[in-house]
Write an enzyme that holds these catalytic residues in place. Sequence first.
Site, PDB file in Angstrom:
ATOM      1  N   ARG A  55       0.779  -1.195   0.205  1.00 47.21           N
ATOM      2  CA  ARG A  55      -0.139   0.115   0.091  1.00 47.21           C
ATOM      3  C   ARG A  55       0.922   1.022   0.020  1.00 47.21           C
ATOM      4  NH1 ARG A  55      -4.004  -1.216   4.237  1.00 47.21           N
ATOM      5  NH2 ARG A  55      -2.543  -0.019   5.622  1.00 47.21           N
ATOM      6  N   TYR A 108     -14.363  20.808 -11.535  1.00 47.40           N
ATOM      7  CA  TYR A 108     -14.886  18.998 -11.922  1.00 47.40           C
ATOM      8  C   TYR A 108     -16.124  18.717 -11.097  1.00 47.40           C
ATOM      9  CZ  TYR A 108     -14.073  14.382 -12.806  1.00 47.40           C
ATOM     10  OH  TYR A 108     -14.163  12.991 -13.400  1.00 47.40           O
ATOM     11  N   ASP A 179      -6.190  21.917  -9.647  1.00 47.99           N
ATOM     12  CA  ASP A 179      -6.167  20.687 -10.555  1.00 47.99           C
ATOM     13  C   ASP A 179      -5.616  21.247 -11.937  1.00 47.99           C
ATOM     14  OD1 ASP A 179      -7.253  18.911 -12.614  1.00 47.99           O
ATOM     15  OD2 ASP A 179      -8.931  18.698 -11.551  1.00 47.99           O
ATOM     16  N   LYS A 204      -5.674  11.119 -17.979  1.00 48.51           N
ATOM     17  CA  LYS A 204      -5.869  11.782 -19.022  1.00 48.51           C
ATOM     18  C   LYS A 204      -4.473  11.909 -19.835  1.00 48.51           C
ATOM     19  CE  LYS A 204      -9.955  12.327 -17.187  1.00 48.51           C
ATOM     20  NZ  LYS A 204     -10.178  13.565 -16.528  1.00 48.51           N
TER      21      LYS A 204
HETATM   22  C1  LIG Z   1     -11.023  13.501 -15.366  1.00 44.82           C
HETATM   23  C2  LIG Z   1     -10.668  14.497 -14.602  1.00 44.82           C
HETATM   24  C3  LIG Z   1     -10.453  14.661 -13.005  1.00 44.82           C
HETATM   25  C4  LIG Z   1     -10.789  13.226 -12.354  1.00 44.82           C
HETATM   26  O1  LIG Z   1      -9.654  12.301 -12.632  1.00 44.82           O
HETATM   27  P1  LIG Z   1     -10.083  10.694 -12.636  1.00 44.82           P
HETATM   28  O2  LIG Z   1      -8.517  10.227 -12.892  1.00 44.82           O
HETATM   29  O3  LIG Z   1     -11.029  10.544 -13.764  1.00 44.82           O
HETATM   30  O4  LIG Z   1     -10.776  10.412 -11.144  1.00 44.82           O
HETATM   31  C5  LIG Z   1     -10.166  15.514 -12.274  1.00 44.82           C
HETATM   32  N1  LIG Z   1     -10.235  16.857 -12.661  1.00 44.82           N
HETATM   33  C6  LIG Z   1     -10.194  16.922 -14.073  1.00 44.82           C
HETATM   34  C7  LIG Z   1     -10.080  18.444 -14.656  1.00 44.82           C
HETATM   35  C8  LIG Z   1     -10.718  15.890 -15.174  1.00 44.82           C
HETATM   36  O5  LIG Z   1     -10.644  16.083 -16.185  1.00 44.82           O
END
Ligand SMILES: *Cc1c(COP(=O)(O)O)cnc(C)c1O
Length: 385
Positions: A55, A108, A179, A204
């Site tokens: 972990r 988000y 973010d 992403k």
């Molecule tokens: C997709 C996304 C997330 C979440 O990430 P996951 O890996 O899908 O949990 C957070 N912020 C933005 C801007 C995103 O596009």
Amino acid sequence: MHIHTLLTQLGRDTARTAQSINPPLVRASTVLFERLADYKQAHHQRQFDSLQYGRSGTSTTFDLQRAMAALTGAETCLATASGLAAITAVLTAHAGPGKHLLLNEGVYGPTRIFCETELASLGTAVDFFPNDAEDITPYLRDNTSLVYIEAPTSLTMEMLDVRKICAAAHRRDIPVAADATWGTPVFFKPQELGVDITIHSAAKFINGHSDVMLGLVLGSEKNLAGTRRVCGRYGAHAAPDTCWLALRGLRTLGVRMARHQESALVVARWLLQQQQVKRVMFPALESDPGHALWRDQFSGAGGPFTFELATCSETAFAAFIDALQLFGLGTGWGGFESLALPAVPYHLRALSTLPDEGRLVRLHIGLEDPSDLCEDLAQALKMVK
Ligand SMILES: *Cc1c(COP(=O)(O)O)cnc(C)c1O
């Protein structure tokens, strides 16, 4: 060294032991120790930074974390099970009874929902400020423990003045988390604008192949101490397999981002010319209201972006989406294949000001030839009278 060289070099320390270019993939639940003293010593180290138990990560996890930290000039990096797990860990670390979190409107959707449900029920007050707020000072309270931002905003792609927001928060000694998924480390350096904690969904662009869930949090050891504790207590662990894939994805991030940007601009400019398209929300376009802020704070944009279709029936809208051949219909973005998605899932809608008849479509432009993508959009747009 420049970022494109760093992308090829970083995070390969353990490759030497394997005599390979890429580091070995090390999977583990149990980690074995020779002697009791070694075991004891390991368990006094920081979690997610040292071999203890599965972990806490393996050399594969640490390879990726070290590469990301070095790439972005951060002291440390934590890999989590998903982008959302990274976000909720940072928010939870700053939440609690009597505390106040300030976020920008349009973050988000699941981020907002987590604040309004899980954090609110723990006694944390949560407020949202308008993206175009001249100064966030009036929104700060004596008990504000974190300012959390996302630039551009999800779906509607509004820009924020990150530098100004950080300056206002820092005048009150409040840390700022951002973010930065959309910008990627190639096009966006939030720490240079004053951001203390940077978050990426590596599912992403960083991984780039639509086959991994992974989150990354970056910052100083001090600023991430609380988040590290939360990750440890909640078991927000990233699998070594996904770290390995993301590290491989990182090698081509620079060239992929250049192509995503080039093609996204071709498609966005083409859409601007179409009579069925009302507007295109993409800060990289000169016509976008956020263009100046984007130029000032980002060095590029790979998308995704959003456009608004002319008013049409739900049937015509569905016919448009269903007619697309090269664009997949699905959640997520950042992979090599293009995606189209109705951009305002009604259960996630934060902005009451959006007109109901607005048919927003979010596009992720993949690595296909953009002229094929425009042709595909052209035949599908015929469904919208
Ligand atoms: C997709 C996304 C997330 C979440 O990430 P996951 O890996 O899908 O949990 C957070 N912020 C933005 C801007 C995103 O596009």
